[in-house]
Each structure stands twice: as structure tokens, then as C-alpha cells.
Motif scaffolding. Sequence first.
Motif, PDB file in Angstrom:
ATOM      1  N   THR A 237       0.860  -1.146  -0.041  1.00 39.81           N
ATOM      2  CA  THR A 237       0.058   0.174   0.010  1.00 39.81           C
ATOM      3  C   THR A 237       0.675   1.132   0.169  1.00 39.81           C
ATOM      4  O   THR A 237       1.002   2.178  -0.725  1.00 39.81           O
ATOM      5  CB  THR A 237      -0.949  -0.283   1.116  1.00 39.81           C
ATOM      6  N   LEU A 238       1.824   1.383   0.710  1.00 41.51           N
ATOM      7  CA  LEU A 238       2.650   2.587   1.042  1.00 41.51           C
ATOM      8  C   LEU A 238       3.477   2.929  -0.206  1.00 41.51           C
ATOM      9  O   LEU A 238       3.596   4.008  -0.791  1.00 41.51           O
ATOM     10  CB  LEU A 238       3.589   2.395   2.246  1.00 41.51           C
ATOM     11  N   SER A 239       4.037   1.688  -0.825  1.00 40.93           N
ATOM     12  CA  SER A 239       4.938   1.886  -2.196  1.00 40.93           C
ATOM     13  C   SER A 239       3.912   2.266  -3.325  1.00 40.93           C
ATOM     14  O   SER A 239       4.484   2.943  -4.067  1.00 40.93           O
ATOM     15  CB  SER A 239       5.738   0.622  -2.403  1.00 40.93           C
ATOM     16  N   LEU A 240       2.909   1.716  -3.248  1.00 39.85           N
ATOM     17  CA  LEU A 240       1.920   2.061  -4.440  1.00 39.85           C
ATOM     18  C   LEU A 240       1.436   3.412  -4.298  1.00 39.85           C
ATOM     19  O   LEU A 240       1.348   4.329  -5.254  1.00 39.85           O
ATOM     20  CB  LEU A 240       0.755   1.087  -4.716  1.00 39.85           C
ATOM     21  N   VAL A 241       1.074   3.867  -3.097  1.00 37.05           N
ATOM     22  CA  VAL A 241       0.590   5.277  -2.885  1.00 37.05           C
ATOM     23  C   VAL A 241       1.769   6.272  -3.136  1.00 37.05           C
ATOM     24  O   VAL A 241       1.564   7.374  -3.773  1.00 37.05           O
ATOM     25  CB  VAL A 241       0.274   5.546  -1.297  1.00 37.05           C
ATOM     26  N   GLN A 242       2.979   5.897  -2.791  1.00 39.26           N
ATOM     27  CA  GLN A 242       4.156   6.850  -3.366  1.00 39.26           C
ATOM     28  C   GLN A 242       4.439   7.070  -4.770  1.00 39.26           C
ATOM     29  O   GLN A 242       4.661   8.060  -5.138  1.00 39.26           O
ATOM     30  CB  GLN A 242       5.448   6.307  -2.685  1.00 39.26           C
ATOM     31  N   LYS A 243       3.914   5.897  -5.520  1.00 42.21           N
ATOM     32  CA  LYS A 243       4.118   6.128  -6.954  1.00 42.21           C
ATOM     33  C   LYS A 243       2.986   6.983  -7.508  1.00 42.21           C
ATOM     34  O   LYS A 243       3.008   7.713  -8.657  1.00 42.21           O
ATOM     35  CB  LYS A 243       3.694   4.667  -7.509  1.00 42.21           C
ATOM     36  N   ALA A 293       8.546 -10.477  -6.072  1.00 46.81           N
ATOM     37  CA  ALA A 293       9.021  -9.238  -5.434  1.00 46.81           C
ATOM     38  C   ALA A 293       9.867  -8.680  -6.239  1.00 46.81           C
ATOM     39  O   ALA A 293       9.920  -7.329  -6.501  1.00 46.81           O
ATOM     40  CB  ALA A 293       9.800  -9.470  -4.080  1.00 46.81           C
ATOM     41  N   ALA A 294      10.723  -9.510  -7.465  1.00 44.74           N
ATOM     42  CA  ALA A 294      11.458  -8.631  -8.262  1.00 44.74           C
ATOM     43  C   ALA A 294      10.784  -8.232  -9.335  1.00 44.74           C
ATOM     44  O   ALA A 294      11.104  -6.734  -9.674  1.00 44.74           O
ATOM     45  CB  ALA A 294      12.367  -9.850  -8.704  1.00 44.74           C
ATOM     46  N   VAL A 295       9.689  -8.697  -9.632  1.00 46.04           N
ATOM     47  CA  VAL A 295       8.783  -8.176 -10.714  1.00 46.04           C
ATOM     48  C   VAL A 295       8.205  -6.828 -10.156  1.00 46.04           C
ATOM     49  O   VAL A 295       8.118  -5.567 -10.722  1.00 46.04           O
ATOM     50  CB  VAL A 295       7.626  -8.987 -11.235  1.00 46.04           C
ATOM     51  N   LEU A 296       7.789  -6.733  -9.018  1.00 45.97           N
ATOM     52  CA  LEU A 296       7.288  -5.483  -8.189  1.00 45.97           C
ATOM     53  C   LEU A 296       8.440  -4.551  -8.403  1.00 45.97           C
ATOM     54  O   LEU A 296       8.314  -3.367  -8.614  1.00 45.97           O
ATOM     55  CB  LEU A 296       6.873  -5.466  -6.862  1.00 45.97           C
ATOM     56  N   GLY A 297       9.604  -4.847  -8.018  1.00 37.29           N
ATOM     57  CA  GLY A 297      10.614  -3.722  -7.810  1.00 37.29           C
ATOM     58  C   GLY A 297      11.078  -3.316  -8.923  1.00 37.29           C
ATOM     59  O   GLY A 297      11.284  -1.897  -9.160  1.00 37.29           O
ATOM     60  N   VAL A 298      10.952  -3.969 -10.260  1.00 33.28           N
ATOM     61  CA  VAL A 298      11.235  -3.598 -11.639  1.00 33.28           C
ATOM     62  C   VAL A 298      10.205  -2.484 -11.780  1.00 33.28           C
ATOM     63  O   VAL A 298      10.311  -1.713 -12.579  1.00 33.28           O
ATOM     64  CB  VAL A 298      11.507  -4.650 -12.462  1.00 33.28           C
ATOM     65  N   GLY A 299       9.066  -2.798 -11.544  1.00 30.25           N
ATOM     66  CA  GLY A 299       7.841  -2.254 -11.718  1.00 30.25           C
ATOM     67  C   GLY A 299       7.823  -0.700 -11.317  1.00 30.25           C
ATOM     68  O   GLY A 299       7.277   0.201 -12.195  1.00 30.25           O
ATOM     69  N   PHE A 300       8.526  -0.470 -10.259  1.00 35.94           N
ATOM     70  CA  PHE A 300       8.545   0.779  -9.761  1.00 35.94           C
ATOM     71  C   PHE A 300       9.761   1.692 -10.570  1.00 35.94           C
ATOM     72  O   PHE A 300       9.688   2.924 -10.315  1.00 35.94           O
ATOM     73  CB  PHE A 300       8.829   0.952  -8.155  1.00 35.94           C
ATOM     74  N   LEU A 301      10.298   1.342 -11.480  1.00 34.53           N
ATOM     75  CA  LEU A 301      11.237   2.011 -12.419  1.00 34.53           C
ATOM     76  C   LEU A 301      10.547   2.474 -13.483  1.00 34.53           C
ATOM     77  O   LEU A 301      10.949   3.020 -14.445  1.00 34.53           O
ATOM     78  CB  LEU A 301      12.554   0.959 -12.750  1.00 34.53           C
ATOM     79  N   LEU A 302       9.397   1.579 -13.767  1.00 34.88           N
ATOM     80  CA  LEU A 302       8.473   2.268 -15.135  1.00 34.88           C
ATOM     81  C   LEU A 302       7.273   3.192 -14.836  1.00 34.88           C
ATOM     82  O   LEU A 302       7.068   3.674 -13.512  1.00 34.88           O
ATOM     83  CB  LEU A 302       7.834   0.538 -15.496  1.00 34.88           C
ATOM     84  N   PRO A 303       6.936   3.722 -15.871  1.00 32.07           N
ATOM     85  CA  PRO A 303       5.734   4.623 -15.899  1.00 32.07           C
ATOM     86  C   PRO A 303       4.751   3.881 -15.070  1.00 32.07           C
ATOM     87  O   PRO A 303       4.513   2.931 -14.751  1.00 32.07           O
ATOM     88  CB  PRO A 303       5.329   4.776 -17.393  1.00 32.07           C
ATOM     89  N   THR A 304       3.731   4.716 -14.800  1.00 34.00           N
ATOM     90  CA  THR A 304       2.487   4.383 -13.733  1.00 34.00           C
ATOM     91  C   THR A 304       2.021   2.915 -14.319  1.00 34.00           C
ATOM     92  O   THR A 304       1.426   2.131 -13.691  1.00 34.00           O
ATOM     93  CB  THR A 304       1.535   5.521 -13.657  1.00 34.00           C
ATOM     94  N   GLY A 372       9.833   2.194  -3.496  1.00 33.88           N
ATOM     95  CA  GLY A 372       9.376   0.672  -4.032  1.00 33.88           C
ATOM     96  C   GLY A 372      10.447  -0.195  -4.412  1.00 33.88           C
ATOM     97  O   GLY A 372      10.381  -1.562  -4.243  1.00 33.88           O
ATOM     98  N   THR A 373      11.326   0.388  -5.414  1.00 32.52           N
ATOM     99  CA  THR A 373      12.318  -0.501  -5.860  1.00 32.52           C
ATOM    100  C   THR A 373      13.401  -1.242  -5.048  1.00 32.52           C
ATOM    101  O   THR A 373      13.456  -2.400  -4.965  1.00 32.52           O
ATOM    102  CB  THR A 373      13.106   0.151  -6.914  1.00 32.52           C
ATOM    103  N   VAL A 374      13.621  -0.445  -3.858  1.00 35.11           N
ATOM    104  CA  VAL A 374      14.455  -0.761  -2.797  1.00 35.11           C
ATOM    105  C   VAL A 374      13.922  -1.879  -2.026  1.00 35.11           C
ATOM    106  O   VAL A 374      14.584  -3.127  -1.923  1.00 35.11           O
ATOM    107  CB  VAL A 374      15.131   0.230  -1.915  1.00 35.11           C
TER     108      VAL A 374
END
Length: 402
Positions: A237-243, A293-304, A372-374
Amino acid sequence: MFARWTQLDLTRIPRGRSVLASVAIDSVASGALLPFVPLYFVFRAGLSQSAVGVLMTLAAILALPAGTLTSRFVGRYGSARCLVVINCVRALAAVGALFATSRLLALVVLLLSTAGDNAFWAGNSTFVADITGDQRRRWYALEGSIRNAAMGLGALAGGVIVGFAGNGGLTVFMALNAVSFLVAAVLLRGVRTTPRVTGGDRPARALSVYTDVKFSVFLIASVLLVVPLLAMPSVLTLSLVQKGQWGAGLAGVLIALNVVILVLTLPVVSRRVERYRHRTVMIAAALSIAAGAAVLGVGFLLPTWGTAVCAVLGMVGLTAGELLSTSVMNDFVARIAPPARLAQYMAAYQLGWAAAGLLWPVVMLSLTARGGTVVWLVTAACGAVAAAACTLVRPAPVAVVR
């Protein structure tokens, strides 16, 4: 329908339906209590939110030895008898909360409640192993599924009571919790289990379980998986809200789907993976969590939009890992432990869960603050290390239930 879904024969379990009912009632009570504990003490004792947080953390730390202490009594008097006493203690804590009007009384009640919960989980794992025989693995999965569903219903019931009755509703459902724990205790009274330590046996020291290298390696692997799974709802929740602004809505949908999938499929998944060794299933679980988790981490480097797609795919991996690990973890401990010392091994395993519960807010939320990436790439690394650790653990072969 129940038999088809679970492939469990309740007639082979002493008072199986009563045990099943106690699981559901206890879980509804726990689910109703958990989300409202801070609010209750703010209302009842007039404490600040920060003061309640400090008291809850202090109670959690002081209650850590409860599971280890319980293992002594379980070995001496039998797991069923101990569970009856533990549920009475939890009922006493709920009654005590009705009179907690100061910080000291609130701490005593929280300590009694937390110690009761820690003792319950340590005793319950041994209890399941005692009564279910070769159906043990399926029962652990069924119990996990029922607890997830019942705790959700309990939280919903608590919300309805408080929503309609206001602050007075908090007192009502605390009283109902006391009654629920007592009913769960009564349902278990007729169940008999055999003590694992005879009067002449000399009990082994609690810390000696950690000299079992096989168990210690498994414990490290399980904690590495449990910490991110416990943190997942808050961190996601926190990482997606930050995005982006839509993050809270997407996180809510994904977390709800996670719970629904666990409730509906855990018994089925547990049955399907019985043909595989516990170690194989644990490695698959760890790798699924690492991949998700790796897919999620990479996702935070991409557009919304890319983050949203990766969040869905990542949640699939995390949920698959949670399903697989939940289906074998308790039975894995039971297969590693010497029969006479099962209660001690289960207590040590539950202590690992308690430690994970203390660790995740500090570790995972601190990492989330870095982005989120970290946090998700660190979670992926934890899953990879857990998978490597599981390759070193070789318990006895699985006995497939027919």
C-alpha cells in the motif's frame, strides 16, 4: 462438498467437528479483536495512540518467552488440556480489558493477551500434529484457510458493531470476545491427547533445539519468508501510494484478492503438492516470492501503467509463494522434530514468527521510505537466500495420504 474440497476424513479425528468449530470461533474472536485494540484503549483508558503503540510493543517483547514456556506444559500435560487453559487465559484478558482504565492495567491486559496468543500458536501446532495423524498436512492447510476467512469475518463484525454502537460498541465486542474464547475452550474439553514427556523424563533445555542444524537452517529460511509476507499489505500500500494517487485503490484490490485466493485454494493446493517433498515445495515457495518481489521492484522503475501491470504480476508470485509455504511449513517442522520434542520445536518455530512480527515494521518500513524498488528488490533477495537455505534441509520422505 466439504469432503470433496478438503479430502479430510473428520471421523478419523477425535471430536473433529468440535475442533473445527473451535477453530472458527476462536478465529472470529481474534479477527474482531486485532484491528480495534488500539482504538479500544484510546477510548477505554484515555491513552494517546503513541502510548498504546509503545505498550503494545513492550507487551510483545515481554510475551516472547510464552511459547517456549508453553512447550514444557504441552509435553507434560498434553496439548489439548493446555489449549483449554490458554483459551481461558485469553478470555480473562478480554474481561480484564473491560476494567483497564490506566496505563499499568492496559499493559497487564496486553501482556496477558499477547502471551495467550503466543502460547496458543505454540500449543495449537502440536495439538494438530497429535490428533490428525497422516492427515496432518491437510488439516494445517484447512485450519489456515478457515482462520483467514474467520478473521476477516471477525474484523467485519467488529466494524459493524463499532459503526452502529459507537464507542460503546467497543465494550460490547470485547465482552463478546471473552465469551467466544470460553466457548472455544469448552469445545476442546472433550478432546484427549497423550503427553509427550513422561513423569520420569528429564525435559531438554529449550535452547537445545537450536543445536539441530537442520531445524535452525529451516528457521532462518522461514523467517526470511515470513517477514515480507507479514509486511506485504502495509508495504504494498505504501509503495503504491508513493507512486501515484490510484495506488491505495489498487493495493486494496490486490490485498483482498490475496485473502480470497488463500481462503478458497489453500486446502486444494496443499493436497496437490503432497506428492512432493517438503523441501521442494519450500524452495518453490521461496523462488515464487523472490520472482514476485523482483517483478514489483522493476515495476517501480517504469511509468505508472507499467507499475500497475507489474503490481498485479508480482502479487501473483507473492500469493503463490504464500500458498505453497503455508501448505507445508508447520508439517515441515513436525517432520524435522523428534516426536518426544515436537512441542519444543513448534514453540521455537512460533518464536521465529513472533520475532518476524517485531522485525518487519522496523526493517520493511525503513526500506519502503527509500522507495518501492529498494524494498521489493531486498525482498526478492530474501526469497533467493531462503530458497538456497532450504536446499540444505532434508527431512524424511513425505507420506502421501490416500
